[in-house]
Design an enzyme around this catalytic site. Sequence first.
Site, PDB file in Angstrom:
ATOM      1  N   ASP A  80      35.389   8.220  31.077  1.00 14.18           N
ATOM      2  CA  ASP A  80      34.861   6.990  30.074  1.00 14.18           C
ATOM      3  C   ASP A  80      35.913   7.329  29.050  1.00 14.18           C
ATOM      4  O   ASP A  80      36.542   8.465  28.533  1.00 14.18           O
ATOM      5  CB  ASP A  80      33.452   7.345  29.786  1.00 14.18           C
ATOM      6  N   GLU A 146      31.591  11.750  28.548  1.00 12.56           N
ATOM      7  CA  GLU A 146      31.918  12.457  27.761  1.00 12.56           C
ATOM      8  C   GLU A 146      32.130  11.833  26.044  1.00 12.56           C
ATOM      9  O   GLU A 146      31.897  12.706  25.073  1.00 12.56           O
ATOM     10  CB  GLU A 146      33.259  13.153  27.999  1.00 12.56           C
TER      11      GLU A 146
END
Lengths: 453, 453
Positions: A80, A146
Amino acid sequence: MSNEMINFLSTLISYPSISSNPNNSQDSKNLANFIIDSYTNLGFKMELIDNLIEGKNPLIFGKFGDDPNKKTIMFYSHYDVQPASIQDGWDTEPFDLIEKSDGYVYARGASDDKGPITATYFAMKELLETTSDIPVNIAILYEGEEESSSHGFEQTVYKNKSFFSDIDGILILDTSWFTDHRPSLDYGLRGLTYMAINVSGPNKDQHSGLVGGTIREPMSDLISILSKLIDSDGNVQVDGFYDDVLPLSDAENELYDKIDFNINDYVSYLGRNSLFQQNSKTTLMNMWRNPSLSIHGIQGAFSGSGSKTVVPASVTGKVSMRLVPNQDPKTISEIFIAYVNKIVENMNTPNSISVEPIGLGEWWYGDVNNFLFESAKSAIENYWGKEPNYVRSGGSIPIIPFMEKTFNAPAIGLPVGQSSDGAHSQNERLRIENLVGAKHVIINLLNKISNLN
Amino acid sequence: MSNEMINFLSTLISYPSISSNPNNSQDSKNLANFIIDSYTNLGFKMELIDNLIEGKNPLIFGKFGDDPNKKTIMFYSHYDVQPASIQDGWDTEPFDLIEKSDGYVYARGASDDKGPITATYFAMKELLETTSDIPVNIAILYEGEEESSSHGFEQTVYKNKSFFSDIDGILILDTSWFTDHRPSLDYGLRGLTYMAINVSGPNKDQHSGLVGGTIREPMSDLISILSKLIDSDGNVQVDGFYDDVLPLSDAENELYDKIDFNINDYVSYLGRNSLFQQNSKTTLMNMWRNPSLSIHGIQGAFSGSGSKTVVPASVTGKVSMRLVPNQDPKTISEIFIAYVNKIVENMNTPNSISVEPIGLGEWWYGDVNNFLFESAKSAIENYWGKEPNYVRSGGSIPIIPFMEKTFNAPAIGLPVGQSSDGAHSQNERLRIENLVGAKHVIINLLNKISNLN
């Protein structure tokens, strides 16, 4: 080969896998499936693992090889990214990778953290193409949350950990070189204890014209408590706070002498010389190996502009402490509460005061002498021709100590990009030399580990 | 007669003259013109005076009589109101006056401040109808911005003050009885000095993971300063702060013995007994005649919920002091700055710290022995059969000392409604008995003043 890597990275970039925006969750899932397909084509056994928190992005688990005579090395990265749009001030469309003549590629996620995924994938591909094997067993553990506090990571990994066999070492590919011109290895992070101090007085907010001078105001009680937490030299006043801090060893002390760190650059970045210590080495130690306390703000009080004469009924002070080996976040939380309660007893105040932890995170302290660190150092020296900076960080990434505990294996941070990449900013970039170099370092590293057997 | 008064008040109510909402400025202007027409019909010379601040509601000036052998009495009220809508939790439409069987009328502005305008108007009307004259010269000064900090009042009145001849006394009709069951007269208000303490460190907000422990944070410097402003007994620590406070005279001391004030009611209103003094008289003195200091909040720091780890680059502490005779707001501002600067010198901090006043207001201290106060006291005793509470307020209304200075005349506060009217709340109300009583008290008062000549 670098063209092929850039094309692959460009494909990863083209999925806007922004974890903070629920509208992008399908993009994230599509990207996760693309990564799974790519590794599967290399012969990896891959799985898309549902995040235990509903609506959060899935995890990618993978493995290659199960030779009991080989070490098993786990790679951690995240697929991400931070949000980005050209309206934020990007020179080019952030999800279209652009290669410029300065030797960099520009795109959101180029450095954080799709470049590292690309370097890892091509290291595997090259090993398999050139030697038809990988010299160690590989475990892949990628997450998609994250940039949003790793939502669901710990519980999801813990529940599914039987997917992996014994892990011998964990490579964290999610940081940057400490400077632009010298590679780094990360061996530590500070932990965190975040506390809320609540002071309650009247039922409702009051007006200083009515109660000013008649009541003991919650705000002055809170200010009084906050003023007793840290002295003007930055020393935390909480009783017993430093008791468990690991003393500085000669070996650790020497590490700091070799760090490229110019205190003037740091001051010029800050815009003001407000350092406690006008010394590069002690400033680095204050950032990395010494604990600290910060007062972040007050909830419930007037925080706007102008001259409102409110007397807040209830206020909450927000305070955090960055912790180091061997301070236990829970113990620190307990002694903090005891310290504030002792202050409160002496205050003899009619207001109601309570203290509660609202965030705890473990520190991480890697071993710079274990096989993983030594192999990485040697692999970096071989490729880059210089010894890496041995780096800790002042921030906290609680998933690293979690992974060390869960897999009972040491971790190290193996940075790919440079400090100037602008990981969370406009025009994020990655030097192509670093992308290619990381692939070679990974190959060297795995070969070195294999030779230890 | 009370039906006629209620009808008049009902008409005033029907104009939603909400000064904080620019959409209501035509309603305010229409109301001002209605009031002007009403007084003009009684024979008053009236003028609509443009507010010197563009877009703010006009003032109403009026006068009746110019006999040099008579005293001239000025009436101050305001025709604007606080916002109100039935969605806020009103039982009835707030701009439709409702008379209930409990003896009260309910509407926004009933007590604050259209009831007092109605009482004044009908006092004039009755004097003119019954005696064909008013026993003193009258000055009318109504504003339409009182609920929005009296925007433009001081400059507009100052510029146009030649409209009025010599004023002998000013009646402020804009407060409430201190309790529900006994009339009051107001003779004092506290002043105000509002200060901002600015502490600047780095150029930009930082993250405690990066700078926690390396820099002296602006927030801890500010907290340290704020903690030195007041002690746990509420004593202001600023050097020289109490120097000019008027000592308590025996006469003033005696006034407090007669006040209806139950400390238990006050504590139960607050919801917590956090009083500095568990004594009605000293609590009243703390509210009215002693200065105080409050810390209202911090601008620039984290004020939300949760556990953000920001290190704010610049923070501003908001502090105000309520002042009493004979503290000068400007002098207090200067000694406050000097005190903080002395703290800052001893702090030896690299951060940049400045202090600035962001609001000053004069206290008001009326004479309880002058002709105006004595006449009002006697008029109240005649009508209500009890001696009024002699009341000060802990808040500040800087226009009162301004009017005393501008017109070189003493002021007193003549409350119309009761303490429970809910002036700024839902279901604002006014007891009809109080409305009618105020008319009689005004007539009595003017006759008494006339008899002094």
